[in-house]
Design a protein around this motif. Structure first.
Motif, PDB file in Angstrom:
ATOM      1  N   GLU A   7       0.867  -1.075   0.083  1.00  0.00           N
ATOM      2  CA  GLU A   7       0.009  -0.213  -0.165  1.00  0.00           C
ATOM      3  C   GLU A   7       0.774   1.245  -0.215  1.00  0.00           C
ATOM      4  OE1 GLU A   7      -3.447  -0.169   2.778  1.00  0.00           O
ATOM      5  OE2 GLU A   7      -3.758  -2.184   2.445  1.00  0.00           O
ATOM      6  N   TYR A   8       1.682   1.226   0.754  1.00  0.00           N
ATOM      7  CA  TYR A   8       2.765   2.325   0.689  1.00  0.00           C
ATOM      8  C   TYR A   8       3.687   2.453  -0.603  1.00  0.00           C
ATOM      9  CZ  TYR A   8       2.243   3.921   5.707  1.00  0.00           C
ATOM     10  OH  TYR A   8       1.747   4.492   6.549  1.00  0.00           O
ATOM     11  N   PHE A   9       3.757   1.392  -1.304  1.00  0.00           N
ATOM     12  CA  PHE A   9       4.383   1.554  -2.831  1.00  0.00           C
ATOM     13  C   PHE A   9       3.351   2.263  -3.528  1.00  0.00           C
ATOM     14  CE2 PHE A   9       7.267  -1.858  -2.066  1.00  0.00           C
ATOM     15  CZ  PHE A   9       8.328  -1.887  -2.750  1.00  0.00           C
ATOM     16  N   CYS A  10       2.208   2.111  -3.542  1.00  0.00           N
ATOM     17  CA  CYS A  10       1.017   2.867  -4.323  1.00  0.00           C
ATOM     18  C   CYS A  10       1.114   4.213  -4.122  1.00  0.00           C
ATOM     19  CB  CYS A  10      -0.369   1.996  -3.859  1.00  0.00           C
ATOM     20  SG  CYS A  10      -0.498   0.312  -4.758  1.00  0.00           S
ATOM     21  N   ARG A  11       1.163   4.616  -2.606  1.00  0.00           N
ATOM     22  CA  ARG A  11       1.223   6.075  -2.141  1.00  0.00           C
ATOM     23  C   ARG A  11       2.211   6.599  -2.792  1.00  0.00           C
ATOM     24  NH1 ARG A  11       0.358   5.878   4.177  1.00  0.00           N
ATOM     25  NH2 ARG A  11       0.520   7.930   3.838  1.00  0.00           N
ATOM     26  N   GLY A  12       3.516   5.960  -2.715  1.00  0.00           N
ATOM     27  CA  GLY A  12       4.828   6.498  -3.317  1.00  0.00           C
ATOM     28  C   GLY A  12       4.646   6.892  -4.747  1.00  0.00           C
ATOM     29  N   ALA A  13       4.070   5.775  -5.334  1.00  0.00           N
ATOM     30  CA  ALA A  13       3.900   5.966  -6.871  1.00  0.00           C
ATOM     31  C   ALA A  13       2.968   7.260  -7.007  1.00  0.00           C
ATOM     32  CB  ALA A  13       3.381   4.678  -7.520  1.00  0.00           C
ATOM     33  N   ARG A  14       1.889   7.313  -6.266  1.00  0.00           N
ATOM     34  CA  ARG A  14       0.836   8.470  -6.769  1.00  0.00           C
ATOM     35  C   ARG A  14       1.661   9.735  -6.205  1.00  0.00           C
ATOM     36  NH1 ARG A  14      -3.668   9.990  -9.059  1.00  0.00           N
ATOM     37  NH2 ARG A  14      -4.380  11.861  -7.773  1.00  0.00           N
ATOM     38  N   GLU A  15       2.475  10.011  -5.251  1.00  0.00           N
ATOM     39  CA  GLU A  15       2.878  10.879  -4.750  1.00  0.00           C
ATOM     40  C   GLU A  15       4.190  11.461  -5.652  1.00  0.00           C
ATOM     41  OE1 GLU A  15       5.605  12.325  -1.101  1.00  0.00           O
ATOM     42  OE2 GLU A  15       3.982  11.037  -0.600  1.00  0.00           O
ATOM     43  N   GLN A  16       4.968  10.539  -6.122  1.00  0.00           N
ATOM     44  CA  GLN A  16       5.916  11.022  -6.804  1.00  0.00           C
ATOM     45  C   GLN A  16       5.619  11.044  -8.375  1.00  0.00           C
ATOM     46  OE1 GLN A  16       9.576   8.666  -6.233  1.00  0.00           O
ATOM     47  NE2 GLN A  16      10.632   9.808  -7.797  1.00  0.00           N
ATOM     48  N   TYR A  17       4.888  10.062  -8.897  1.00  0.00           N
ATOM     49  CA  TYR A  17       4.476   9.924 -10.335  1.00  0.00           C
ATOM     50  C   TYR A  17       3.255  10.133 -10.715  1.00  0.00           C
ATOM     51  CZ  TYR A  17       9.134   7.739 -10.295  1.00  0.00           C
ATOM     52  OH  TYR A  17      10.609   7.561 -10.019  1.00  0.00           O
ATOM     53  N   GLY A  18       2.286  10.534  -9.749  1.00  0.00           N
ATOM     54  CA  GLY A  18       0.798  10.649 -10.159  1.00  0.00           C
ATOM     55  C   GLY A  18       0.215   9.451 -10.456  1.00  0.00           C
ATOM     56  N   LEU A  19       0.594   8.241 -10.288  1.00  0.00           N
ATOM     57  CA  LEU A  19      -0.103   7.063 -10.600  1.00  0.00           C
ATOM     58  C   LEU A  19      -1.418   6.828  -9.709  1.00  0.00           C
ATOM     59  CD1 LEU A  19       0.008   4.444 -12.613  1.00  0.00           C
ATOM     60  CD2 LEU A  19       1.174   3.324 -10.575  1.00  0.00           C
ATOM     61  N   PRO A  20      -2.581   7.007 -10.518  1.00  0.00           N
ATOM     62  CA  PRO A  20      -3.987   6.658  -9.786  1.00  0.00           C
ATOM     63  C   PRO A  20      -3.799   5.164  -9.294  1.00  0.00           C
ATOM     64  CG  PRO A  20      -4.317   8.185 -11.558  1.00  0.00           C
ATOM     65  CD  PRO A  20      -2.849   7.276 -11.745  1.00  0.00           C
ATOM     66  N   TYR A  21      -4.390   4.913  -8.117  1.00  0.00           N
ATOM     67  CA  TYR A  21      -4.480   3.419  -7.569  1.00  0.00           C
ATOM     68  C   TYR A  21      -5.660   3.408  -6.696  1.00  0.00           C
ATOM     69  CZ  TYR A  21      -3.056   5.225  -2.986  1.00  0.00           C
ATOM     70  OH  TYR A  21      -2.928   5.953  -1.702  1.00  0.00           O
ATOM     71  N   THR A  22      -6.068   2.009  -6.720  1.00  0.00           N
ATOM     72  CA  THR A  22      -7.073   1.518  -5.676  1.00  0.00           C
ATOM     73  C   THR A  22      -6.565   0.364  -5.061  1.00  0.00           C
ATOM     74  OG1 THR A  22      -8.968   2.195  -7.088  1.00  0.00           O
ATOM     75  CG2 THR A  22      -9.448   0.439  -5.718  1.00  0.00           C
TER      76      THR A  22
END
Length: 166
Positions: free
Chosen positions: A143-158
């Motif tokens: 889940e933190y991988f997802c949060r980091g990818a969103r924060e740094q790269y703007g990758l939307p996730y669920t």
């Protein structure tokens, strides 16, 4: 997969058969279904497969029952971290360079195994002590991988957290 195909979507499946061996599925012959027998840690292959995808459901993991969590405490943590990193790396690339709009990642209710609030609200994940098992901890890391990818790269996730009740 059946529901996605029935709704007219094209689906690409990937499996290395490490858990159950080869299985026949009802949708194997569906013309909108493509299956690839390979390892989910093959980053170049993942990028290639994601080239035409708009949604990535990252569900690959070393899995098993509760006893499995303890029997393979290190292997499960290490293998699933490698799978997660390769999945998110490929998703970030496909979001930036192709048409990927979103990733959905399978986590687990085990992220709440050390929760102290009952019933446990969704946002307790930020206040709860970390999970005791390496499996729960790895799923929280996912889940933190997802949060980091969103924060740094703007990758939307669920995040999806399946839960089994007995």
């Amino acid at each position: 997969i059946e529901e996605l195909l029935a709704s007219g979507h094209a689906v690409v499946g990937l499996d290395n058969f490490s858990k159950y061996g080869r299985l026949e599925r009802t949708f194997d012959d569906n013309p909108r279904y493509k299956f690839v027998a390979a390892d989910a840690k093959d980053g170049p292959l993942l990028r290639d497969l994601l080239g035409d995808c708009d949604h990535f459901v990252a569900a690959a993991a070393m899995i098993g029952g509760i006893s499995y969590f303890h029997e393979f405490a290190y292997d499960l943590l290490a293998e699933n971290e490698r799978i997660t990193a390769d999945a998110l790396d490929a998703a970030i690339w496909a979001h930036k360079n192709r048409r990927l709009r979103k990733i959905t990642v399978l986590s687990s209710s085990m992220v709440y195994e050390s929760a102290t609030e009952f019933p446990t609200p969704e946002d307790a994940i930020l206040r709860s002590p970390p999970p005791r098992s390496t499996y729960g901890f790895q799923k929280l890391a996912t889940e933190y991988f997802c949060r980091g990818a969103r924060e740094q790269y703007g990758l939307p996730y669920t995040i999806a957290r399946p839960f089994n009740c007995v």
